[in-house]
Design a protein around this motif. Structure first.
Motif, PDB file in Angstrom:
ATOM      1  N   LYS A 128     -20.050  33.678 -37.263  1.00  0.00           N
ATOM      2  CA  LYS A 128     -20.074  32.612 -38.250  1.00  0.00           C
ATOM      3  C   LYS A 128     -20.650  31.338 -37.653  1.00  0.00           C
ATOM      4  N   LEU A 129     -21.302  30.594 -38.497  1.00  0.00           N
ATOM      5  CA  LEU A 129     -21.784  29.267 -38.149  1.00  0.00           C
ATOM      6  C   LEU A 129     -21.145  28.307 -39.144  1.00  0.00           C
ATOM      7  N   ILE A 130     -20.308  27.411 -38.636  1.00  0.00           N
ATOM      8  CA  ILE A 130     -19.644  26.465 -39.526  1.00  0.00           C
ATOM      9  C   ILE A 130     -20.204  25.076 -39.289  1.00  0.00           C
TER      10      ILE A 130
ATOM     11  N   ARG B 131     -33.435  38.572 -26.797  1.00  0.00           N
ATOM     12  CA  ARG B 131     -32.252  38.240 -27.562  1.00  0.00           C
ATOM     13  C   ARG B 131     -32.576  37.093 -28.506  1.00  0.00           C
ATOM     14  N   TYR B 132     -32.238  37.272 -29.763  1.00  0.00           N
ATOM     15  CA  TYR B 132     -32.471  36.237 -30.772  1.00  0.00           C
ATOM     16  C   TYR B 132     -31.147  35.793 -31.361  1.00  0.00           C
ATOM     17  N   ARG B 133     -31.066  34.507 -31.665  1.00  0.00           N
ATOM     18  CA  ARG B 133     -29.945  33.989 -32.447  1.00  0.00           C
ATOM     19  C   ARG B 133     -30.488  33.527 -33.781  1.00  0.00           C
ATOM     20  N   ILE B 134     -29.874  33.971 -34.855  1.00  0.00           N
ATOM     21  CA  ILE B 134     -30.334  33.636 -36.202  1.00  0.00           C
ATOM     22  C   ILE B 134     -29.232  32.837 -36.887  1.00  0.00           C
ATOM     23  N   TYR B 135     -29.585  31.657 -37.372  1.00  0.00           N
ATOM     24  CA  TYR B 135     -28.626  30.791 -38.044  1.00  0.00           C
ATOM     25  C   TYR B 135     -28.909  30.839 -39.536  1.00  0.00           C
ATOM     26  N   ILE B 136     -27.932  31.253 -40.318  1.00  0.00           N
ATOM     27  CA  ILE B 136     -28.127  31.390 -41.759  1.00  0.00           C
ATOM     28  C   ILE B 136     -27.172  30.443 -42.463  1.00  0.00           C
ATOM     29  N   THR B 137     -27.734  29.578 -43.285  1.00  0.00           N
ATOM     30  CA  THR B 137     -26.908  28.591 -43.991  1.00  0.00           C
ATOM     31  C   THR B 137     -27.282  28.596 -45.469  1.00  0.00           C
ATOM     32  N   ALA B 138     -26.316  28.256 -46.297  1.00  0.00           N
ATOM     33  CA  ALA B 138     -26.592  28.135 -47.730  1.00  0.00           C
ATOM     34  C   ALA B 138     -27.559  26.976 -47.945  1.00  0.00           C
ATOM     35  N   LYS B 139     -28.504  27.172 -48.832  1.00  0.00           N
ATOM     36  CA  LYS B 139     -29.435  26.080 -49.153  1.00  0.00           C
ATOM     37  C   LYS B 139     -28.657  24.913 -49.745  1.00  0.00           C
TER      38      LYS B 139
ATOM     39  N   GLY C 268     -21.684  29.393 -42.728  1.00  0.00           N
ATOM     40  CA  GLY C 268     -22.865  30.254 -42.728  1.00  0.00           C
ATOM     41  C   GLY C 268     -22.692  31.387 -41.737  1.00  0.00           C
ATOM     42  N   LYS C 269     -23.787  32.026 -41.394  1.00  0.00           N
ATOM     43  CA  LYS C 269     -23.705  33.150 -40.468  1.00  0.00           C
ATOM     44  C   LYS C 269     -24.505  32.878 -39.200  1.00  0.00           C
ATOM     45  N   LEU C 270     -23.998  33.444 -38.134  1.00  0.00           N
ATOM     46  CA  LEU C 270     -24.713  33.423 -36.858  1.00  0.00           C
ATOM     47  C   LEU C 270     -24.917  34.873 -36.464  1.00  0.00           C
ATOM     48  N   ILE C 271     -26.160  35.294 -36.404  1.00  0.00           N
ATOM     49  CA  ILE C 271     -26.443  36.690 -36.048  1.00  0.00           C
ATOM     50  C   ILE C 271     -27.069  36.726 -34.661  1.00  0.00           C
TER      51      ILE C 271
ATOM     52  N   PRO D 224     -32.973  35.013 -49.000  1.00  0.00           N
ATOM     53  CA  PRO D 224     -33.846  33.822 -49.028  1.00  0.00           C
ATOM     54  C   PRO D 224     -33.773  33.042 -50.331  1.00  0.00           C
ATOM     55  N   ILE D 225     -33.196  33.627 -51.381  1.00  0.00           N
ATOM     56  CA  ILE D 225     -33.055  32.901 -52.644  1.00  0.00           C
ATOM     57  C   ILE D 225     -32.073  31.732 -52.474  1.00  0.00           C
ATOM     58  N   ILE D 226     -30.988  32.001 -51.792  1.00  0.00           N
ATOM     59  CA  ILE D 226     -29.929  30.992 -51.701  1.00  0.00           C
ATOM     60  C   ILE D 226     -29.648  30.544 -50.265  1.00  0.00           C
ATOM     61  N   GLU D 227     -30.309  31.156 -49.293  1.00  0.00           N
ATOM     62  CA  GLU D 227     -30.009  30.817 -47.898  1.00  0.00           C
ATOM     63  C   GLU D 227     -31.270  30.421 -47.135  1.00  0.00           C
ATOM     64  N   ASP D 228     -31.072  29.500 -46.223  1.00  0.00           N
ATOM     65  CA  ASP D 228     -32.113  29.181 -45.241  1.00  0.00           C
ATOM     66  C   ASP D 228     -31.774  29.908 -43.949  1.00  0.00           C
ATOM     67  N   PHE D 229     -32.797  30.248 -43.192  1.00  0.00           N
ATOM     68  CA  PHE D 229     -32.491  30.803 -41.876  1.00  0.00           C
ATOM     69  C   PHE D 229     -33.422  30.208 -40.823  1.00  0.00           C
ATOM     70  N   GLN D 230     -32.917  30.230 -39.611  1.00  0.00           N
ATOM     71  CA  GLN D 230     -33.640  29.642 -38.494  1.00  0.00           C
ATOM     72  C   GLN D 230     -33.470  30.604 -37.327  1.00  0.00           C
ATOM     73  N   ILE D 231     -34.560  30.917 -36.662  1.00  0.00           N
ATOM     74  CA  ILE D 231     -34.520  31.916 -35.584  1.00  0.00           C
ATOM     75  C   ILE D 231     -34.788  31.229 -34.266  1.00  0.00           C
ATOM     76  N   GLU D 232     -34.000  31.583 -33.276  1.00  0.00           N
ATOM     77  CA  GLU D 232     -34.127  30.973 -31.958  1.00  0.00           C
ATOM     78  C   GLU D 232     -34.168  32.098 -30.947  1.00  0.00           C
TER      79      GLU D 232
END
Lengths: 81, 81
Positions: free
Chosen positions: A41-43, B3-11, B40-43, B67-75
């Protein structure tokens, strides 16, 4: 106003069924080469200036995370608000 | 291995009921001063070296995020594995 980002991940060795399902689904969609997916989770927390990182840590211990099976990491977002 | 970290947050503007519930629960636990909580989510994704960031972006578009309701950022995590 202060902004914190809290990263919550399952502790090592804790089974993450959602991650395993996502990994299998990626393979079924022909995305090759993915070896593991772990979903945490990311809060994003916005608070008054008097809420310090120690308070956020207590929030994680008591409510936001499950310290038995999850690790958490708190980052203060320095961006101007 | 990569290794990737993906941050997913509601728009912005998308209602996040879990976040609102967490915010109310924090207030009930006497944590004062919290103005907003968004969950949000951290993958964390581990993959072979031939999986580049564009491939991870396609995974997000097709499966990992909405992608309709969430933004994501890849690191990309540069730590040695």
């Amino acid at each position: 106003m202060k902004r914190y980002r809290i990263y919550i991940t399952a502790k090592q060795g804790i089974f993450d069924p959602a991650g395993v399902t996502a990994q299998e689904a990626l393979a079924n969609l022909d995305f090759a080469g993915v070896q593991s997916v772990r979903i945490g989770k990311l809060i994003e927390l916005q608070a008054n200036n008097d809420v310090n990182v120690e308070a956020v840590e207590r929030m994680c211990q008591k409510l936001l995370a499950n310290p038995i099976i999850e690790d958490f990491q708190i980052e203060e977002d320095e961006a101007d608000l």
